[in-house]
Design an enzyme around this catalytic site. Structure first.
Site, mmCIF file in Angstrom:
data_model
loop_
_atom_site.group_PDB
_atom_site.id
_atom_site.type_symbol
_atom_site.label_atom_id
_atom_site.label_comp_id
_atom_site.label_asym_id
_atom_site.label_seq_id
_atom_site.Cartn_x
_atom_site.Cartn_y
_atom_site.Cartn_z
ATOM 1 N N CYS A 81 0.842 -1.194 0.000
ATOM 2 C CA CYS A 81 0.000 0.000 0.000
ATOM 3 C C CYS A 81 0.879 1.247 0.000
ATOM 4 O O CYS A 81 0.666 2.175 0.789
ATOM 5 C CB CYS A 81 -0.967 -0.011 1.173
ATOM 6 N N HIS A 85 0.260 5.404 1.681
ATOM 7 C CA HIS A 85 1.126 6.154 2.608
ATOM 8 C C HIS A 85 1.664 7.422 1.935
ATOM 9 O O HIS A 85 1.790 8.470 2.571
ATOM 10 C CB HIS A 85 2.272 5.265 3.076
ATOM 11 N N ARG A 509 -6.602 -1.604 3.703
ATOM 12 C CA ARG A 509 -6.667 -2.460 4.888
ATOM 13 C C ARG A 509 -7.339 -1.803 6.081
ATOM 14 O O ARG A 509 -7.561 -2.454 7.096
ATOM 15 C CB ARG A 509 -5.265 -2.911 5.276
ATOM 16 N N CYS A 576 -0.602 -6.461 7.037
ATOM 17 C CA CYS A 576 0.460 -5.747 6.316
ATOM 18 C C CYS A 576 1.457 -5.243 7.356
ATOM 19 O O CYS A 576 1.299 -4.180 7.937
ATOM 20 C CB CYS A 576 -0.114 -4.599 5.510
ATOM 21 N N CYS A 579 8.646 -3.865 6.508
ATOM 22 C CA CYS A 579 9.886 -3.180 6.876
ATOM 23 C C CYS A 579 10.655 -3.873 7.995
ATOM 24 O O CYS A 579 11.110 -3.223 8.945
ATOM 25 C CB CYS A 579 9.628 -1.740 7.254
#
Length: 602
Positions: A81, A85, A509, A576, A579
């Site tokens: 996504c 962001h 989400r 999700c 990172c």
């Protein structure tokens, strides 16, 4: 006497006969997620804990940066996504600068985000979640002619013609599966819990699912192209800037708008003639689970229902009166404790994050994101007698913080948007939700379940595809009228002297918020509270159970050594958790730690 893992096959079985199992990593998601569950002697989950085994420090990296650059860096929070962001970061800065973008920019952003929604939802269902319902190996026993008839049956329920209706097409796909099974080369299908008794579809229905799984690989590619037409690139679009958008040539060129519309129409055909019928089929075959009140945390709905409190920030601006003044496609609001008789208006001052059970230092009380801190404090796992390392669930046990709304845990996502919109009387949402329930002959409480969460995402996909056709026509009409404005001018030195802003909106989400404080042209503080933070967060300061954890409690497991039901319910949220910088082996031993230097050049 406590049994050992070797004797019983589980990580740990206590004196009461409860089995403590670890599922780590949860696969077919974005990022790293660990679930620990306690299962009683009746194979029912009596407690569950959700943990992110990674650290995400984007907020730290953004401090001291030019706020106009934050979007390009913030999109690296996630690999899926990204565009959400990116846009939310830009919108937070625009809020700080008091900027209202032009009509063309609003429509283009709606189309970019809408493309991300339909792409994300389609990929999630077919390529990340469907195999929790579809037994690939069982499809080898299907009769292709009967499969075609079955596809027509469920398409009829949806009021459309089947996307795939030729028995020969199903036979070709089935022959490929049979060949792979015989050769032991199932590839991406190799690690499923095939044959688990909680798979409910018939062989023919399984073959339909596999056929559409493969076709969806082509459809999702076209959906990604849609985002790139106005975004410039996928998965990291480049055309959104503080004040508007830069895709001027694409707006001026009717052929580009026409290409977008054609790809959208082709995608919509698959959504209506394959995706929705498949959801009707799965929803009906798994209806017993979706209505099993004994398998729930709150005694309402069915397996996977969870905490039954829902929140939506609202999103997709429908006019040009400003970000927080515009009418919205998805209304904002809160529905608490499964009470669908009333919805509360959203009060953003009630949003906080707590770190009592998270690997961060805090101020000792839940913090509002404007004042939020991101100071890592990793306290590790504890090693059990069986040699495995377990979460310290009475202490800190996750890299995810614990968001709260007015001190309460809430679920966010497509189900929350549909519930909030339905309860608030939104005409469009009531139409799509009502139509689905009527055709499926199911009560609204069926939405409070794993199946309902999955169905809500499909309902939203159809709604989004239809409304995007309206937006693309609106964009073409506005450009043809001569309005080619794409950017609102501002004096950076003036507006960035001392300001703060936020973007409260909806990612595919769920509810996504970016908060930024700006001083002397630089970012002074930055916080992002993402959808999976709301859903996957650990316990709150007073033991409040989160959405993932609550959805698992009460679930009946057919075979604890094949935790299909845990995977199915967790996947229904579309986790999700991106990172990662920590890497651990299967015993919980840390292999490496990667540090991000916040002073490095970007």
């Amino acid at each position: 006497m406590t049994e050992t893992a070797e004797e019983h096959g589980f990580h740990k079985t206590d004196a009461n006969g409860n089995k403590h199992i670890i599922v780590d990593p949860i696969t077919r998601i974005e990022g790293h997620l660990r679930i620990e569950a306690v299962i009683d002697s009746n194979n029912k989950i009596v407690d569950a804990f959700s943990s992110s085994t990674m650290f995400r420090g984007i907020e730290t990296i953004l401090k001291g940066r030019d706020p106009r650059d934050c979007g390009l860096m913030a999109m690296r929070i996630c690999g899926v996504c990204t565009g959400t962001h990116y846009q939310r970061s830009i919108e937070a800065v625009e809020d700080a600068f008091n900027i209202t973008i032009p009509k063309n920019a609003r429509l283009v952003r709606n189309l970019i985000q809408g493309s991300l929604y339909v792409h994300d939802h389609l990929v999630h269902f077919y390529h990340l979640h469907a195999l929790d319902f579809v037994d690939v190996v069982a499809a080898t026993k299907a009769d292709p002619a009967a499969t075609a008839a079955e596809a027509a049956k469920w398409a009829k329920v949806a009021g459309v013609a089947p996307y795939t209706s030729d028995p020969a097409e199903f036979k070709v796909i089935q022959d490929r599966i049979i060949k792979f099974v015989k050769e032991g080369r199932l590839g991406i299908f190799g690690n499923g819990y095939w044959g688990n008794p909680h798979y409910k579809l018939t062989p023919e229905q399984n073959l339909i699912g596999v056929a559409h799984y493969l076709k969806a690989l082509d459809i999702q590619r076209d959906m990604a192209k849609m985002q790139a037409i106005f975004g410039g690139k996928n998965p990291h679009p480049q055309s959104i800037v503080v004040g508007g958008v830069t895709c001027v040539q694409d707006i001026q060129n009717p052929a580009r708008i026409g290409l977008f519309k054609q790809l959208l129409q082709d995608s919509t055909e698959f959504i209506k003639r394959a995706y929705l019928p498949d959801i009707y089929m799965a929803g009906t075959m798994y209806a017993d689970e979706a209505t099993d009140k004994d398998a729930t945390f709150k005694g309402v709905g069915g397996t996977g229902g969870g905490i039954l409190s829902y929140m939506s920030y609202g999103d997709f601006r429908l006019d040009d009166t400003g970000f927080y003044n515009s009418a919205l496609l998805f209304p904002s609001g809160v529905v608490l404790d499964g009470d669908i008789s009333k919805a509360f208006d959203l009060d953003e001052t009630k949003i906080t994050e707590d770190v009592t059970h998270s690997w961060y230092e805090g101020t000792g009380a839940p913090e509002h994101p404007y004042e939020g801190t991101t100071i890592p404090k990793y306290t590790g796992l504890k090693e059990g007698e069986d040699g495995y390392k377990y979460l310290k669930t009475d202490e800190k046990y996750s890299w995810i913080k614990s968001p709260l709304y007015d001190g309460k845990k809430v679920e966010v996502g497509p189900l929350a948007r549909m519930v909030v919109g339905y309860v608030k009387g939104d005409e469009r949402i009531q139409k799509y939700v009502g139509n689905f329930l009527k055709r499926a002959n199911l009560p609204i409480t069926v939405l409070f379940s794993t199946v309902g969460r999955t169905a809500a995402r499909a309902i939203e996909t159809e709604l989004m595809a239809d409304v995007m056709l309206e937006w693309v026509d609106e964009l073409a009409k506005n450009a043809a009228s001569g309005d080619l404005s794409t950017w609102t001018d501002f004096d950076f030195d003036v507006v960035s002297a001392d300001s703060k802003g936020r973007a409260l909106s909806e990612a595919p989400r769920g509810s996504l918020g970016h908060w930024v404080k700006i001083k002397d042209g630089k970012v002074e503080n930055y916080q992002a509270v993402v959808p999976s933070t709301w859903n996957a967060g650990p316990r709150g300061p007073n033991g409040e159970v989160g959405a993932y954890e609550g959805s698992l409690i009460g679930t009946k497991v057919a075979d604890p050594e094949q935790p299909l039901e845990i995977i199915r319910t967790v996947h229904s949220f579309d986790p999700c958790i991106a990172c990662a910088v920590h890497v651990v082996d299967t015993k919980g031993k840390e292999l490496a730690v990667y540090k991000v230097d916040p002073t490095c050049a970007f």
